[in-house]
Design an enzyme around this catalytic site. Structure first.
Site, PDB file in Angstrom:
ATOM      1  N   ARG A 108     -14.905  93.420  37.075  1.00  0.00           N
ATOM      2  CA  ARG A 108     -14.934  94.825  36.651  1.00  0.00           C
ATOM      3  C   ARG A 108     -16.236  94.951  35.884  1.00  0.00           C
ATOM      4  O   ARG A 108     -16.404  94.391  34.812  1.00  0.00           O
ATOM      5  CB  ARG A 108     -13.714  95.170  35.784  1.00  0.00           C
ATOM      6  CG  ARG A 108     -13.788  96.539  35.085  1.00  0.00           C
ATOM      7  CD  ARG A 108     -13.879  97.690  36.079  1.00  0.00           C
ATOM      8  NE  ARG A 108     -13.839  99.003  35.423  1.00  0.00           N
ATOM      9  CZ  ARG A 108     -14.920  99.726  35.115  1.00  0.00           C
ATOM     10  NH1 ARG A 108     -16.142  99.251  35.364  1.00  0.00           N
ATOM     11  NH2 ARG A 108     -14.781 100.907  34.552  1.00  0.00           N
TER      12      ARG A 108
ATOM     13  N   HIS B  16     -16.786 103.216  27.560  1.00  0.00           N
ATOM     14  CA  HIS B  16     -16.220 104.565  27.698  1.00  0.00           C
ATOM     15  C   HIS B  16     -15.861 105.118  26.331  1.00  0.00           C
ATOM     16  O   HIS B  16     -15.908 104.400  25.328  1.00  0.00           O
ATOM     17  CB  HIS B  16     -15.014 104.580  28.650  1.00  0.00           C
ATOM     18  CG  HIS B  16     -14.189 103.331  28.638  1.00  0.00           C
ATOM     19  ND1 HIS B  16     -13.328 103.017  27.620  1.00  0.00           N
ATOM     20  CD2 HIS B  16     -14.135 102.288  29.520  1.00  0.00           C
ATOM     21  CE1 HIS B  16     -12.747 101.853  27.875  1.00  0.00           C
ATOM     22  NE2 HIS B  16     -13.223 101.373  29.017  1.00  0.00           N
TER      23      HIS B  16
ATOM     24  N   GLU C 272      -9.501 101.006  24.904  1.00  0.00           N
ATOM     25  CA  GLU C 272      -8.820 100.408  26.064  1.00  0.00           C
ATOM     26  C   GLU C 272      -7.880  99.307  25.598  1.00  0.00           C
ATOM     27  O   GLU C 272      -8.299  98.323  24.999  1.00  0.00           O
ATOM     28  CB  GLU C 272      -9.858  99.830  27.028  1.00  0.00           C
ATOM     29  CG  GLU C 272      -9.283  98.966  28.145  1.00  0.00           C
ATOM     30  CD  GLU C 272     -10.363  98.420  29.065  1.00  0.00           C
ATOM     31  OE1 GLU C 272     -11.295  99.190  29.387  1.00  0.00           O
ATOM     32  OE2 GLU C 272     -10.294  97.237  29.450  1.00  0.00           O
TER      33      GLU C 272
ATOM     34  N   HIS D 179     -17.962  96.252  27.540  1.00  0.00           N
ATOM     35  CA  HIS D 179     -17.107  95.108  27.883  1.00  0.00           C
ATOM     36  C   HIS D 179     -17.087  94.857  29.378  1.00  0.00           C
ATOM     37  O   HIS D 179     -17.616  95.656  30.164  1.00  0.00           O
ATOM     38  CB  HIS D 179     -15.694  95.340  27.346  1.00  0.00           C
ATOM     39  CG  HIS D 179     -15.072  96.630  27.822  1.00  0.00           C
ATOM     40  ND1 HIS D 179     -15.284  97.824  27.190  1.00  0.00           N
ATOM     41  CD2 HIS D 179     -14.267  96.908  28.866  1.00  0.00           C
ATOM     42  CE1 HIS D 179     -14.622  98.786  27.818  1.00  0.00           C
ATOM     43  NE2 HIS D 179     -14.002  98.251  28.848  1.00  0.00           N
TER      44      HIS D 179
ATOM     45  N   GLU E 248     -10.998 106.269  35.166  1.00  0.00           N
ATOM     46  CA  GLU E 248     -11.709 105.033  35.467  1.00  0.00           C
ATOM     47  C   GLU E 248     -12.994 105.334  36.244  1.00  0.00           C
ATOM     48  O   GLU E 248     -13.913 104.534  36.257  1.00  0.00           O
ATOM     49  CB  GLU E 248     -10.829 104.127  36.342  1.00  0.00           C
ATOM     50  CG  GLU E 248     -10.182 102.973  35.621  1.00  0.00           C
ATOM     51  CD  GLU E 248     -11.163 101.987  35.032  1.00  0.00           C
ATOM     52  OE1 GLU E 248     -11.207 101.899  33.799  1.00  0.00           O
ATOM     53  OE2 GLU E 248     -11.874 101.295  35.775  1.00  0.00           O
TER      54      GLU E 248
ATOM     55  N   HIS F 213     -19.432  97.807  31.321  1.00  0.00           N
ATOM     56  CA  HIS F 213     -19.351  99.265  31.142  1.00  0.00           C
ATOM     57  C   HIS F 213     -18.832  99.589  29.750  1.00  0.00           C
ATOM     58  O   HIS F 213     -18.442  98.695  28.988  1.00  0.00           O
ATOM     59  CB  HIS F 213     -18.409  99.867  32.201  1.00  0.00           C
ATOM     60  CG  HIS F 213     -16.965  99.510  31.965  1.00  0.00           C
ATOM     61  ND1 HIS F 213     -16.454  98.261  32.231  1.00  0.00           N
ATOM     62  CD2 HIS F 213     -15.921 100.229  31.445  1.00  0.00           C
ATOM     63  CE1 HIS F 213     -15.176  98.223  31.904  1.00  0.00           C
ATOM     64  NE2 HIS F 213     -14.817  99.396  31.416  1.00  0.00           N
TER      65      HIS F 213
END
Ligand code: MN
Ligand code: MN
Length: 380
Positions: free
Chosen positions: A89, A94, A98, A137, A159, A92
């Site tokens: 993953r 946001h 999370e 992360h 997402e 990134h």
């Protein structure tokens, strides 16, 4: 052969003559034939990951249940993600915090905070992690790959709208990249360039063992670990099952998301209760259950849930969750809060003068005297 489910309750109702979806009707018996106690109009409080759009990529897949799928769910959103062995993953960040629960397999997680402190750790089945809002992360599947649930502290999270490393670099003039990193422009000649097909979840090589993958930060590691071994926590043993609570009191990194992992034995009941602080977002991990939500104003509605479903309880509404199957029922109660809190109906009544309770409910003294003064939490 099993009889077809029909919307018949005693001498009320009638068989279905028109088009029907029998598997869905079987999964939702309390919608097809609600208990007589259901009343009034209540928003939908159920959505299944099986009905969610899936984003399928080289390294795995991801599907989300957000306020777009379940409009009442404004506080929290969830993503169910799978990473193949080595699958990454992408690095990134946001705007939302999370929180995550590992359903199966193992992963390596990495993060760096604003003080230049880092966190690199391996997580396995039953472990959780929490990245505070805005912290960059990554997640990478280890030898056996992995699947996990992500929970974000905003129901409108997507997402598909996270800040991706490759996308940012692709959208930055190359001479600026050269100046920023103090390197010749030619170094950046092979950056991934298709912004419509960012890496997001992509195939990768398995990383080296954790000790060999460590990067020393001059400022040291983050002050509070970003992961927590929830299954290593001694569960609260209850008459009808077990519970584990994780919030900022025992996992200080999780300042905005609190959770309870609840296991209800067959025949058991997560007691009648409500939460005095915020909405509840649920994720059903195994088994099957039924929940009735009491919405005040003469309204209540019953829903059935099974593994892979999301349930929701708006702020302060009373509810129970009953195990309706032959196997243990395991689910997560999630809250956008720094703490877990609930009010037990039984405890409330037990700690109130009995003649006052009797005046409301016409129960005799002996019945009221049996109400335990400690929260039952899960009965059977
Ligand atoms: Mn993330
Ligand atoms: Mn609850």
């Amino acid at each position: 052969m099993e009889a077809l489910p029909e919307p018949i309750r005693g001498d009320e109702g009638a068989t279905i003559l028109g088009p029907r979806n029998i598997p869905l009707e079987r999964e939702n018996p309390s919608l097809l034939v609600p208990p007589r106690t259901d009343h009034g109009t209540v928003p939908n409080l159920k959505y299944s990951y099986a009905a969610a759009h899936n984003r399928v990529l080289s390294g795995g897949w991801a599907r989300e249940v957000t306020a777009r799928e379940l409009p009442i769910a404004t506080e929290l959103a969830g993503v169910n993600m799978r990473l193949k062995p080595g699958g990454i993953r992408e690095l990134h960040w946001h705007k939302e915090a999370e929180w995550a629960y590992m359903l199966a397999g193992r992963a390596r997680i990495t993060a760096v905070d604003a003080e230049g402190r880092n966190y690199i750790a391996d997580v396995g089945t039953g472990d959780i992690w929490n990245f505070p809002a805005g912290i960059p992360h990554s997640i990478q599947g280890l030898e056996e790959g992995c699947e996990f649930l992500l929970v974000f502290d905003d129901g409108n999270f997507s997402e598909n709208a996270t800040f991706l490393l490759t996308e940012w670099l692709d959208l930055t003039p190359r001479d600026v990249l050269a100046k920023n990193f103090g390197l010749p422009e030619a170094v950046f000649a092979d950056l991934p360039t298709d912004v419509d097909h960012t890496r997001y979840i992509f195939n990768g090589e398995l990383p080296p063992p954790l000790a060999a993958d460590a990067v020393r930060a001059p400022a040291g590691p983050v002050p509070h670990a970003y992961s927590y071994r929830l299954h290593a926590q001694e569960p609260i043993l209850l008459a009808g099952g077990t519970a584990r609570i994780v919030d900022s009191s025992n996992f200080p990194a999780a300042t905005t998301i609190a959770a309870a992992l609840v296991e209800v034995e067959p025949g058991g009941l997560r007691e009648l209760h409500w939460h005095p602080n915020t909405d509840e977002w649920q994720y059903y991990i195994e088994g099957q259950g039924r929940m009735t939500v009491f919405a005040s104003s003469g309204k209540a509605r019953t829903f059935d849930y099974q593994a892979g479903d999301v349930g929701y309880v708006p702020f302060a509404m009373g509810h129970y969750v009953e195990n309706t199957g032959a196997e243990p029922l395991r689910f997560l109660e999630m809250f956008r809060s720094d703490r877990f809190a609930d009010i037990s109906l039984t405890q409330w009544l037990a700690l109130t003068p009995p003649e006052l309770v009797r005046a409301h409910l016409n129960l005799d003294e002996d019945a009221i005297a049996t109400f335990p003064r400690d929260k039952p939490v899960i009965v059977r």
